[in-house]
Design a protein around this motif. Structure first.
Motif: not given
Length: 334
Positions: A102-103, A105, A131, A133, A138, A140, A272, A308-309
Protein backbone atom coordinates in the motif's frame (compact mmCIF):
# COMPACT_ATOMS: atom_id res chain seq x y z
CA UNK A 1 -22.95 15.35 -31.37
CA UNK A 2 -20.80 12.94 -33.39
CA UNK A 3 -20.03 13.51 -37.04
CA UNK A 4 -19.19 10.24 -38.79
CA UNK A 5 -17.11 10.86 -41.90
CA UNK A 6 -17.24 8.73 -45.02
CA UNK A 7 -14.50 6.20 -45.61
CA UNK A 8 -11.22 7.65 -46.86
CA UNK A 9 -12.40 11.25 -46.54
CA UNK A 10 -9.61 13.67 -47.40
CA UNK A 11 -7.76 15.54 -44.62
CA UNK A 12 -8.86 18.83 -46.22
CA UNK A 13 -12.54 17.92 -45.85
CA UNK A 14 -12.00 16.95 -42.21
CA UNK A 15 -10.09 20.18 -41.55
CA UNK A 16 -12.89 22.22 -43.13
CA UNK A 17 -15.51 20.66 -40.86
CA UNK A 18 -13.44 20.98 -37.70
CA UNK A 19 -12.77 24.62 -38.52
CA UNK A 20 -16.47 25.26 -39.06
CA UNK A 21 -17.31 23.56 -35.77
CA UNK A 22 -14.80 25.71 -33.90
CA UNK A 23 -16.26 28.83 -35.54
CA UNK A 24 -19.66 27.75 -34.17
CA UNK A 25 -18.21 27.47 -30.67
CA UNK A 26 -17.87 23.69 -30.47
CA UNK A 27 -15.04 21.89 -28.70
CA UNK A 28 -13.69 19.40 -31.24
CA UNK A 29 -12.19 15.95 -30.58
CA UNK A 30 -11.00 13.70 -33.40
CA UNK A 31 -11.08 9.90 -33.28
CA UNK A 32 -9.23 8.58 -36.31
CA UNK A 33 -9.65 4.90 -37.16
CA UNK A 34 -8.12 2.85 -39.96
CA UNK A 35 -10.89 3.66 -42.43
CA UNK A 36 -13.08 6.31 -40.80
CA UNK A 37 -12.70 9.50 -38.86
CA UNK A 38 -15.22 10.42 -36.18
CA UNK A 39 -15.47 14.03 -35.04
CA UNK A 40 -16.85 14.65 -31.58
CA UNK A 41 -18.37 18.11 -31.23
CA UNK A 42 -19.13 19.28 -27.69
CA UNK A 43 -21.34 22.35 -27.53
CA UNK A 44 -24.88 23.59 -28.01
CA UNK A 45 -26.55 21.36 -30.58
CA UNK A 46 -29.58 22.50 -32.58
CA UNK A 47 -31.51 20.84 -35.38
CA UNK A 48 -30.40 23.55 -37.79
CA UNK A 49 -26.74 23.00 -36.90
CA UNK A 50 -27.05 19.24 -37.45
CA UNK A 51 -28.73 19.74 -40.80
CA UNK A 52 -26.04 22.20 -41.92
CA UNK A 53 -23.17 19.83 -41.16
CA UNK A 54 -25.03 16.84 -42.58
CA UNK A 55 -24.89 18.42 -46.05
CA UNK A 56 -21.16 19.13 -45.98
CA UNK A 57 -18.77 17.11 -48.21
CA UNK A 58 -17.47 13.88 -46.68
CA UNK A 59 -20.11 13.62 -43.93
CA UNK A 60 -21.83 10.24 -43.76
CA UNK A 61 -24.12 10.89 -40.80
CA UNK A 62 -24.56 12.86 -37.61
CA UNK A 63 -25.40 11.09 -34.34
CA UNK A 64 -26.54 13.07 -31.28
CA UNK A 65 -24.83 11.97 -28.06
CA UNK A 66 -27.54 11.25 -25.52
CA UNK A 67 -25.34 10.28 -22.56
CA UNK A 68 -24.15 13.06 -20.21
CA UNK A 69 -20.61 11.75 -20.72
CA UNK A 70 -19.70 12.56 -24.31
CA UNK A 71 -16.07 11.65 -25.03
CA UNK A 72 -15.97 8.55 -22.82
CA UNK A 73 -19.11 7.07 -24.38
CA UNK A 74 -19.37 4.17 -26.79
CA UNK A 75 -21.31 6.53 -29.04
CA UNK A 76 -18.19 8.62 -29.52
CA UNK A 77 -15.86 5.65 -29.97
CA UNK A 78 -17.22 2.18 -30.64
CA UNK A 79 -13.89 0.32 -30.49
CA UNK A 80 -12.37 -0.24 -27.01
CA UNK A 81 -9.54 2.13 -26.14
CA UNK A 82 -6.14 0.83 -25.09
CA UNK A 83 -3.64 2.59 -22.86
CA UNK A 84 0.08 1.93 -23.31
CA UNK A 85 2.07 1.77 -20.05
CA UNK A 86 5.72 0.95 -20.71
CA UNK A 87 5.57 -2.25 -22.76
CA UNK A 88 2.11 -3.16 -21.43
CA UNK A 89 -1.09 -2.51 -23.32
CA UNK A 90 -4.05 -2.08 -20.96
CA UNK A 91 -7.32 -3.02 -22.64
CA UNK A 92 -5.85 -5.16 -25.40
CA UNK A 93 -7.25 -8.43 -24.11
CA UNK A 94 -4.27 -9.33 -21.93
CA UNK A 95 -4.53 -9.21 -18.14
CA UNK A 96 -2.35 -6.64 -16.36
CA UNK A 97 -1.45 -7.29 -12.71
CA UNK A 98 -0.39 -4.28 -10.63
CA UNK A 99 1.13 -5.33 -7.31
CA UNK A 100 3.07 -3.98 -4.36
CA UNK A 101 2.56 -2.66 -0.83
CA UNK A 102 0.00 0.00 0.00
CA UNK A 103 2.79 2.42 0.97
CA UNK A 104 6.47 2.71 0.16
CA UNK A 105 7.86 2.13 3.66
CA UNK A 106 11.58 2.03 2.90
CA UNK A 107 14.10 1.30 0.18
CA UNK A 108 15.16 -2.24 1.07
CA UNK A 109 11.65 -3.44 1.86
CA UNK A 110 10.21 -2.05 -1.35
CA UNK A 111 12.98 -3.31 -3.63
CA UNK A 112 12.65 -6.76 -2.07
CA UNK A 113 8.89 -7.00 -2.60
CA UNK A 114 9.23 -5.48 -6.09
CA UNK A 115 11.54 -8.32 -7.12
CA UNK A 116 9.19 -10.87 -5.56
CA UNK A 117 6.05 -9.67 -7.33
CA UNK A 118 7.85 -9.44 -10.66
CA UNK A 119 9.04 -13.03 -10.31
CA UNK A 120 5.46 -14.07 -9.52
CA UNK A 121 4.12 -12.44 -12.68
CA UNK A 122 3.25 -8.82 -11.88
CA UNK A 123 3.33 -6.52 -14.90
CA UNK A 124 3.41 -3.21 -12.95
CA UNK A 125 4.40 -2.04 -9.49
CA UNK A 126 2.24 -0.09 -7.08
CA UNK A 127 3.21 1.85 -3.98
CA UNK A 128 2.07 5.03 -2.30
CA UNK A 129 4.58 7.82 -1.77
CA UNK A 130 1.83 10.19 -0.59
CA UNK A 131 -0.84 8.53 1.54
CA UNK A 132 -4.29 10.06 2.19
CA UNK A 133 -5.16 8.86 5.70
CA UNK A 134 -8.29 9.41 7.75
CA UNK A 135 -6.20 10.23 10.81
CA UNK A 136 -3.58 13.00 10.61
CA UNK A 137 -1.47 10.90 13.02
CA UNK A 138 -1.21 7.89 10.70
CA UNK A 139 1.77 7.29 8.39
CA UNK A 140 1.50 9.82 5.55
CA UNK A 141 4.11 8.36 3.20
CA UNK A 142 7.75 9.14 2.41
CA UNK A 143 6.78 11.72 -0.25
CA UNK A 144 9.62 12.51 -2.67
CA UNK A 145 11.91 9.94 -1.05
CA UNK A 146 9.20 7.38 -1.78
CA UNK A 147 9.04 8.51 -5.40
CA UNK A 148 12.80 8.06 -5.72
CA UNK A 149 12.48 4.51 -4.36
CA UNK A 150 9.72 3.78 -6.87
CA UNK A 151 11.93 5.01 -9.71
CA UNK A 152 14.81 2.82 -8.50
CA UNK A 153 12.48 -0.19 -8.33
CA UNK A 154 11.48 0.47 -11.93
CA UNK A 155 15.14 0.38 -12.97
CA UNK A 156 15.74 -2.85 -11.05
CA UNK A 157 12.63 -4.71 -12.24
CA UNK A 158 11.92 -2.94 -15.56
CA UNK A 159 8.27 -2.72 -14.49
CA UNK A 160 6.27 0.54 -14.79
CA UNK A 161 5.21 2.12 -11.50
CA UNK A 162 1.80 3.38 -10.39
CA UNK A 163 1.44 5.87 -7.54
CA UNK A 164 -1.19 8.23 -6.21
CA UNK A 165 -1.47 11.95 -6.89
CA UNK A 166 -3.47 14.02 -4.39
CA UNK A 167 -2.62 17.65 -5.08
CA UNK A 168 -2.57 19.56 -8.39
CA UNK A 169 0.57 21.33 -7.17
CA UNK A 170 2.42 18.00 -7.04
CA UNK A 171 1.60 16.78 -10.56
CA UNK A 172 4.91 17.82 -12.13
CA UNK A 173 6.87 16.17 -9.30
CA UNK A 174 4.95 12.87 -9.33
CA UNK A 175 4.90 12.72 -13.15
CA UNK A 176 8.68 12.99 -13.17
CA UNK A 177 8.98 9.66 -11.34
CA UNK A 178 5.79 7.67 -12.08
CA UNK A 179 4.51 5.96 -15.22
CA UNK A 180 0.85 6.05 -14.17
CA UNK A 181 -0.74 8.66 -11.89
CA UNK A 182 -3.50 7.23 -9.72
CA UNK A 183 -6.47 9.32 -8.61
CA UNK A 184 -7.56 7.79 -5.33
CA UNK A 185 -11.17 7.23 -4.31
CA UNK A 186 -11.22 10.31 -2.09
CA UNK A 187 -10.19 12.53 -5.01
CA UNK A 188 -12.47 11.11 -7.71
CA UNK A 189 -14.48 14.34 -7.68
CA UNK A 190 -11.58 16.71 -7.09
CA UNK A 191 -12.42 18.48 -10.34
CA UNK A 192 -9.48 20.90 -10.22
CA UNK A 193 -7.11 17.92 -9.97
CA UNK A 194 -8.90 16.07 -12.79
CA UNK A 195 -8.67 19.09 -15.11
CA UNK A 196 -4.95 19.47 -14.48
CA UNK A 197 -4.36 15.76 -15.10
CA UNK A 198 -6.08 16.24 -18.43
CA UNK A 199 -3.23 18.53 -19.47
CA UNK A 200 -0.40 16.01 -19.08
CA UNK A 201 0.76 13.15 -21.30
CA UNK A 202 0.64 10.36 -18.71
CA UNK A 203 -1.86 7.53 -18.18
CA UNK A 204 -4.33 8.22 -15.36
CA UNK A 205 -5.78 5.43 -13.21
CA UNK A 206 -9.12 6.69 -11.90
CA UNK A 207 -10.50 4.92 -8.84
CA UNK A 208 -14.22 4.94 -8.11
CA UNK A 209 -15.28 6.98 -5.09
CA UNK A 210 -16.74 5.05 -2.13
CA UNK A 211 -20.20 6.55 -2.64
CA UNK A 212 -20.06 7.26 -6.39
CA UNK A 213 -22.60 6.03 -8.89
CA UNK A 214 -21.40 4.58 -12.20
CA UNK A 215 -22.42 7.79 -13.97
CA UNK A 216 -20.56 10.02 -11.51
CA UNK A 217 -17.44 7.88 -11.94
CA UNK A 218 -17.61 8.12 -15.74
CA UNK A 219 -18.23 11.86 -15.53
CA UNK A 220 -15.01 12.16 -13.51
CA UNK A 221 -13.21 10.43 -16.38
CA UNK A 222 -14.92 12.88 -18.75
CA UNK A 223 -13.22 15.77 -16.92
CA UNK A 224 -9.80 14.30 -17.71
CA UNK A 225 -10.60 13.40 -21.31
CA UNK A 226 -12.28 16.71 -22.12
CA UNK A 227 -9.18 18.52 -20.82
CA UNK A 228 -7.05 16.75 -23.43
CA UNK A 229 -5.86 13.44 -21.94
CA UNK A 230 -7.67 10.35 -23.30
CA UNK A 231 -5.37 7.86 -21.50
CA UNK A 232 -7.75 6.98 -18.67
CA UNK A 233 -7.95 3.59 -16.94
CA UNK A 234 -10.98 3.03 -14.71
CA UNK A 235 -10.53 1.16 -11.41
CA UNK A 236 -13.39 -0.41 -9.43
CA UNK A 237 -12.32 -0.58 -5.77
CA UNK A 238 -15.58 -1.12 -3.91
CA UNK A 239 -18.30 1.16 -2.64
CA UNK A 240 -19.70 1.86 0.80
CA UNK A 241 -22.89 0.00 1.65
CA UNK A 242 -24.63 -1.18 4.83
CA UNK A 243 -22.50 -4.37 4.86
CA UNK A 244 -20.11 -4.64 7.84
CA UNK A 245 -18.23 -7.88 7.15
CA UNK A 246 -16.08 -6.31 4.41
CA UNK A 247 -14.30 -2.97 4.23
CA UNK A 248 -16.28 -2.09 1.08
CA UNK A 249 -18.69 -3.88 -1.24
CA UNK A 250 -16.84 -4.79 -4.43
CA UNK A 251 -19.22 -3.97 -7.29
CA UNK A 252 -18.18 -6.34 -10.07
CA UNK A 253 -21.25 -5.44 -12.12
CA UNK A 254 -19.34 -2.20 -12.78
CA UNK A 255 -16.90 -4.07 -15.05
CA UNK A 256 -19.34 -5.06 -17.82
CA UNK A 257 -21.25 -1.80 -17.34
CA UNK A 258 -18.14 0.32 -17.96
CA UNK A 259 -17.40 -1.74 -21.04
CA UNK A 260 -20.97 -1.33 -22.35
CA UNK A 261 -21.24 2.40 -21.63
CA UNK A 262 -17.69 3.52 -22.43
CA UNK A 263 -14.67 2.60 -24.54
CA UNK A 264 -12.32 2.85 -21.53
CA UNK A 265 -10.35 -0.07 -20.02
CA UNK A 266 -11.30 -1.09 -16.49
CA UNK A 267 -9.33 -2.86 -13.77
CA UNK A 268 -10.39 -4.11 -10.33
CA UNK A 269 -8.82 -3.66 -6.88
CA UNK A 270 -10.01 -6.57 -4.71
CA UNK A 271 -7.72 -5.54 -1.84
CA UNK A 272 -9.55 -2.27 -1.08
CA UNK A 273 -12.77 -3.81 -2.34
CA UNK A 274 -12.88 -6.34 0.51
CA UNK A 275 -10.32 -5.29 3.11
CA UNK A 276 -9.57 -8.94 3.90
CA UNK A 277 -6.67 -10.84 2.36
CA UNK A 278 -8.55 -14.16 2.34
CA UNK A 279 -11.15 -12.61 0.02
CA UNK A 280 -8.68 -11.08 -2.43
CA UNK A 281 -8.04 -14.19 -4.53
CA UNK A 282 -11.71 -15.26 -4.85
CA UNK A 283 -12.73 -11.74 -5.88
CA UNK A 284 -9.76 -11.44 -8.26
CA UNK A 285 -10.95 -14.62 -9.98
CA UNK A 286 -14.49 -13.24 -10.13
CA UNK A 287 -13.19 -9.97 -11.60
CA UNK A 288 -11.35 -11.86 -14.35
CA UNK A 289 -14.55 -13.77 -15.06
CA UNK A 290 -16.42 -10.46 -15.31
CA UNK A 291 -14.02 -9.34 -18.05
CA UNK A 292 -11.70 -6.86 -16.35
CA UNK A 293 -8.52 -5.69 -18.08
CA UNK A 294 -6.36 -5.97 -14.99
CA UNK A 295 -6.06 -6.26 -11.22
CA UNK A 296 -4.49 -4.07 -8.57
CA UNK A 297 -3.41 -6.06 -5.51
CA UNK A 298 -1.57 -5.14 -2.32
CA UNK A 299 1.38 -7.38 -1.40
CA UNK A 300 3.65 -7.10 1.65
CA UNK A 301 6.40 -9.36 3.01
CA UNK A 302 4.95 -9.19 6.53
CA UNK A 303 1.38 -7.82 6.50
CA UNK A 304 1.15 -7.81 10.30
CA UNK A 305 3.91 -5.17 10.38
CA UNK A 306 2.71 -3.08 7.42
CA UNK A 307 2.33 0.64 8.12
CA UNK A 308 -0.83 0.74 6.02
CA UNK A 309 -3.56 -1.77 5.04
CA UNK A 310 -1.88 -4.90 6.42
CA UNK A 311 -5.14 -6.90 6.85
CA UNK A 312 -5.87 -6.75 3.11
CA UNK A 313 -2.33 -7.43 1.88
CA UNK A 314 -1.25 -10.77 0.42
CA UNK A 315 2.09 -12.31 1.26
CA UNK A 316 4.38 -12.88 -1.76
CA UNK A 317 3.63 -16.60 -1.51
CA UNK A 318 -0.13 -16.04 -1.61
CA UNK A 319 0.29 -13.57 -4.46
CA UNK A 320 2.29 -16.12 -6.45
CA UNK A 321 -0.49 -18.69 -5.98
CA UNK A 322 -3.17 -16.18 -7.00
CA UNK A 323 -1.36 -15.16 -10.20
CA UNK A 324 -1.14 -18.79 -11.31
CA UNK A 325 -4.86 -19.30 -10.77
CA UNK A 326 -5.98 -16.09 -12.49
CA UNK A 327 -3.71 -16.83 -15.47
CA UNK A 328 -5.21 -20.32 -15.75
CA UNK A 329 -8.73 -18.85 -15.61
CA UNK A 330 -7.89 -16.17 -18.19
CA UNK A 331 -6.51 -18.84 -20.56
CA UNK A 332 -9.62 -20.98 -20.10
CA UNK A 333 -11.91 -18.05 -20.90
CA UNK A 334 -10.17 -17.17 -24.16
Amino acid sequence: MIIVMERNTSPDAIAMITGKLEDKGFQVHLSQGVERTIIGAIGERTQATMEMFETMPGVEKIVPILQPFKLASREFKQQPSTVMVGNNMVGSGSLQVIAGPCAVEGRELFLEVARMVKEAGATMLRGGAFKPRTSPYSFQGLEEEGLEILAEAREVTELPVVTEIMDPRMIALVARYADVLQVGARNMQNFFLLRELGKIDKPILLKRGPSATIEEWIMAAEYIISSGNPRVIMCERGIRTFEKYTRNTLDLSAVPLIKQLTHLPVIVDPSHGTGKWKLVEPMALAAVGAGCDGLMVEVHQNPSEALSDGPQSLTPENFNSMVKRINNLKAALQ
